[in-house]
Design a protein around this motif. Structure first.
Motif, PDB file in Angstrom:
ATOM      1  N   GLY A 142      18.415  50.875 -42.917  1.00  0.00           N
ATOM      2  CA  GLY A 142      18.846  49.310 -43.551  1.00  0.00           C
ATOM      3  C   GLY A 142      18.626  48.402 -41.814  1.00  0.00           C
ATOM      4  N   THR A 143      17.269  49.099 -41.486  1.00  0.00           N
ATOM      5  CA  THR A 143      16.399  47.861 -40.971  1.00  0.00           C
ATOM      6  C   THR A 143      14.763  48.218 -40.326  1.00  0.00           C
ATOM      7  OG1 THR A 143      17.487  48.974 -38.880  1.00  0.00           O
ATOM      8  CG2 THR A 143      15.686  48.174 -37.906  1.00  0.00           C
ATOM      9  N   ALA A 144      13.936  47.150 -40.672  1.00  0.00           N
ATOM     10  CA  ALA A 144      13.043  46.755 -40.826  1.00  0.00           C
ATOM     11  C   ALA A 144      11.927  47.980 -40.455  1.00  0.00           C
ATOM     12  CB  ALA A 144      12.093  45.344 -40.265  1.00  0.00           C
ATOM     13  N   PRO A 145      11.338  47.991 -41.414  1.00  0.00           N
ATOM     14  CA  PRO A 145      10.156  48.708 -40.859  1.00  0.00           C
ATOM     15  C   PRO A 145       9.405  48.759 -39.645  1.00  0.00           C
ATOM     16  CG  PRO A 145       9.691  48.505 -43.252  1.00  0.00           C
ATOM     17  CD  PRO A 145      10.807  47.476 -43.210  1.00  0.00           C
ATOM     18  N   SER A 146       9.446  47.147 -39.312  1.00  0.00           N
ATOM     19  CA  SER A 146       8.777  47.286 -38.012  1.00  0.00           C
ATOM     20  C   SER A 146       9.126  47.249 -36.865  1.00  0.00           C
ATOM     21  CB  SER A 146       8.227  44.901 -38.325  1.00  0.00           C
ATOM     22  OG  SER A 146       9.344  44.573 -38.314  1.00  0.00           O
ATOM     23  N   GLN A 147      10.848  46.679 -36.884  1.00  0.00           N
ATOM     24  CA  GLN A 147      11.567  47.585 -36.234  1.00  0.00           C
ATOM     25  C   GLN A 147      11.674  48.721 -35.798  1.00  0.00           C
ATOM     26  OE1 GLN A 147      12.842  44.606 -34.281  1.00  0.00           O
ATOM     27  NE2 GLN A 147      11.617  43.383 -34.915  1.00  0.00           N
ATOM     28  N   LEU A 148      11.365  49.567 -37.035  1.00  0.00           N
ATOM     29  CA  LEU A 148      11.619  50.876 -36.605  1.00  0.00           C
ATOM     30  C   LEU A 148      10.185  51.414 -35.847  1.00  0.00           C
ATOM     31  CD1 LEU A 148      12.696  52.523 -39.722  1.00  0.00           C
ATOM     32  CD2 LEU A 148      14.011  52.691 -37.423  1.00  0.00           C
ATOM     33  N   SER A 149       9.524  50.754 -35.761  1.00  0.00           N
ATOM     34  CA  SER A 149       7.702  51.430 -35.376  1.00  0.00           C
ATOM     35  C   SER A 149       8.032  51.264 -34.343  1.00  0.00           C
ATOM     36  CB  SER A 149       6.795  50.014 -36.319  1.00  0.00           C
ATOM     37  OG  SER A 149       5.177  50.684 -35.323  1.00  0.00           O
ATOM     38  N   LEU A 150       8.789  49.670 -33.477  1.00  0.00           N
ATOM     39  CA  LEU A 150       9.069  49.267 -32.153  1.00  0.00           C
ATOM     40  C   LEU A 150       9.598  50.417 -31.497  1.00  0.00           C
ATOM     41  CD1 LEU A 150       9.815  45.601 -32.136  1.00  0.00           C
ATOM     42  CD2 LEU A 150       7.410  46.407 -31.487  1.00  0.00           C
ATOM     43  N   ILE A 151      10.545  51.138 -32.431  1.00  0.00           N
ATOM     44  CA  ILE A 151      11.286  52.310 -31.635  1.00  0.00           C
ATOM     45  C   ILE A 151      10.807  52.749 -31.348  1.00  0.00           C
ATOM     46  CG2 ILE A 151      13.674  53.762 -32.049  1.00  0.00           C
ATOM     47  CD1 ILE A 151      14.828  50.956 -33.180  1.00  0.00           C
ATOM     48  N   GLU A 152      10.057  53.827 -32.515  1.00  0.00           N
ATOM     49  CA  GLU A 152       8.902  54.546 -32.166  1.00  0.00           C
ATOM     50  C   GLU A 152       7.571  54.770 -31.949  1.00  0.00           C
ATOM     51  OE1 GLU A 152       7.194  56.285 -36.337  1.00  0.00           O
ATOM     52  OE2 GLU A 152       9.472  57.018 -36.718  1.00  0.00           O
ATOM     53  N   ASN A 153       7.279  53.486 -31.045  1.00  0.00           N
ATOM     54  CA  ASN A 153       6.201  53.574 -30.273  1.00  0.00           C
ATOM     55  C   ASN A 153       6.919  53.242 -28.678  1.00  0.00           C
ATOM     56  OD1 ASN A 153       3.741  53.972 -31.821  1.00  0.00           O
ATOM     57  ND2 ASN A 153       4.558  51.544 -32.343  1.00  0.00           N
TER      58      ASN A 153
END
Length: 495
Positions: free
Chosen positions: A50-61
């Motif tokens: 339930g989190t935006a892909p852009s936010q997950l991308s920030l976490i992964e980076n």
């Protein structure tokens, strides 16, 4: 505090760097590895937690730290435990290299090289990753070899500054000890006089002795056997004699033991300096003074100096102790020599100080456009000079004064981000400058017109300071001769 040999192994001092935070770079790479291992896209995992892909991308980076609830959702969606998600070991050789390269690119070494950053993705060949990390590791090793002797000191200073920044330069434990001491002598209000300070020493069980033969490498010597504190009779000194005595008492009150290394020594210096300032400018009285000044939009370091009868430098330091905690104001401080070299610095407001590959600021040249440099050219040496400076990290307002000492002329400056300038006197200044540092074209390289005319045709005779070539002085208290101090104490204990 017991009299021990300077070489004895002792417990760590109370002032130590804060515990490390969550390693967001390592976590991000682990999330990416587990997601791909599970055959999920960013969109798939986004829908699951339930989190935006852009936010997950920030976490992964490694650019965002997830909250505990999201961590739990990620672990459940990736079918691993929280411990596995936060594991210390990278999930693969490639992940380990990616983490290492990302850390280098975010560190002061890479910043000092002024190189473009490499975009780390799955398309980056493994051999390129290995080559880049290997090069940076070797470069760091060679740089460390070149400064092997002062390396420990510079690293320790950098770690200490990071801890101070994390705490907003506020230490409630030292404030509490200072308050106990003041209460013990019945202090109520007003500048701390020599008489009250003598009462403090007596209340702590020490007698004061002013002598003419204090060891030249010391500012005070404490005899714990006979409960004496020796101070110099010399009136010509760069340090407030009240501060020197209070710092000596601070070692006793704070329970310091013999430093094990240079990091311990620096930490104890910070602690005793803070303790002395908390006595000279008590927390409650100083905060009340600052809050009234903020309400009137008239905060000024010189007013703090005058109200508590301290030096401008002490007032500026004390402001950094209390501004963030009690006023909600982030700030920075600089003490800069007339040559442009930074001697002391502190920041928690995002200003970008110059630093070497270890993260050390002291010894680096300050930008020529900054207030700390511009103040040397101001005709009026009796008034504070204020200036706005536009920098890559934002616009800052700074106020500065110059003071002369045996080591030359220094500027002392306090600065805040533009959003906080409304609380300060001097905000109406029209002086403004632009700094592009750390871009070397800002002030480190000469203009092309001068370089074209004079490159290869100038040979200056440098004014080299011998301390630039010297090793760090040996001993638990750097530069202090143990035999000289013991001989001094033996001679005076017989009187």
């Amino acid at each position: 505090m017991s009299p021990v040999s300077w070489n004895r192994e002792v417990a760590s001092p109370s002032l130590s760097p804060a515990s490390p935070e969550l390693d967001v770079i390592s976590l991000g790479r682990r999330v990416r590895h587990l997601r791909k291992q599970a055959g999920l896209t960013l969109d798939d995992l986004s829908a699951a937690v339930g989190t935006a892909p852009s936010q997950l991308s920030l976490i992964e980076n490694g650019k965002r730290e997830p909250k505990l609830g999201l961590l739990q959702q990620l672990a459940a969606s990736l079918n691993v435990s929280i411990d596995q998600l936060l594991g210390a070991e990278p999930p693969s050789r490639r992940a380990a290299l990616e983490i290492e390269l990302e850390r280098y690119q975010r560190g002061p070494l890479y910043e000092s090289l002024n190189l473009p950053k490499i975009r780390i993705s799955s398309r980056l060949p493994l051999d390129v990753l290995e080559s880049q990390v290997g090069l940076l590791q070797e470069l760091e090793r060679k740089l460390n070899e070149q400064v092997a002797t002062p390396e420990e000191a510079r690293r320790a200073n950098g770690e200490l500054r990071a801890m101070m920044r994390e705490r907003g330069n506020y230490f409630p434990e030292y404030e509490a000890e200072a308050q106990k001491v003041l209460k013990g002598v019945g202090y109520t209000a007003g500048p701390l006089s020599q008489h009250v300070i003598a009462d403090i020493a007596e209340n702590l069980g020490f007698s004061l002795h002013h002598v003419g033969d204090l060891p030249h490498s010391t500012r005070s010597v404490t005899d714990l056997k006979n409960r004496r504190i020796y101070l110099t009779q010399n009136q010509r000194q760069d340090h407030d004699p009240r501060s020197v005595l209070l710092q000596a008492l601070g070692h006793y009150v704070l329970g310091h033991e013999t430093p094990r290394n240079y990091g311990d020594f620096l930490a104890q210096r910070v602690a005793t300096n803070y303790f002395a300032a908390a006595l000279l400018l008590p927390e409650q009285a100083t905060v009340e003074f600052l809050q009234k000044a903020k309400a009137a939009k008239e905060i000024a370091v010189e007013d703090i100096r005058d109200a508590f009868a301290v030096s401008y430098e002490t007032a500026a330091h004390r402001f950094t102790n209390l501004a963030t905690k009690h006023l909600g104001i982030t700030t920075h401080f600089q003490k800069t020599h007339q040559s442009g070299i930074i001697y002391k610095a502190y920041e928690n407001d995002g200003v970008t100080f110059p630093q070497d590959h270890t993260g050390a600021i002291e010894g680096q040249p300050s930008c020529k456009a900054w207030t700390s440099r511009a103040v040397f050219d101001v005709p009026d040496k009796f008034s504070a000079y204020s200036q706005y400076t536009d920098t890559p990290s934002g616009t800052y307002w700074c106020t500065a004064r110059t003071e002369r000492s045996a080591a030359g002329e220094f500027s002392l400056s306090i600065g805040v981000p533009y959003q906080h300038v409304k609380w300060f006197r001097g905000r109406e200044t029209t002086a403004r400058a632009t700094s592009n540092c750390p871009d070397p074209n800002c002030c480190k390289r000469p203009p092309a017109s001068l370089a074209n005319e004079w490159a290869g045709n100038a040979w200056p005779s440098a004014r080299a300071h011998s301390h630039l070539l010297a090793a760090m002085p040996p001993g638990a208290f750097p530069g202090v001769d143990e035999t000289e101090v013991y001989s001094f104490l033996a001679a005076h204990s017989e009187r």
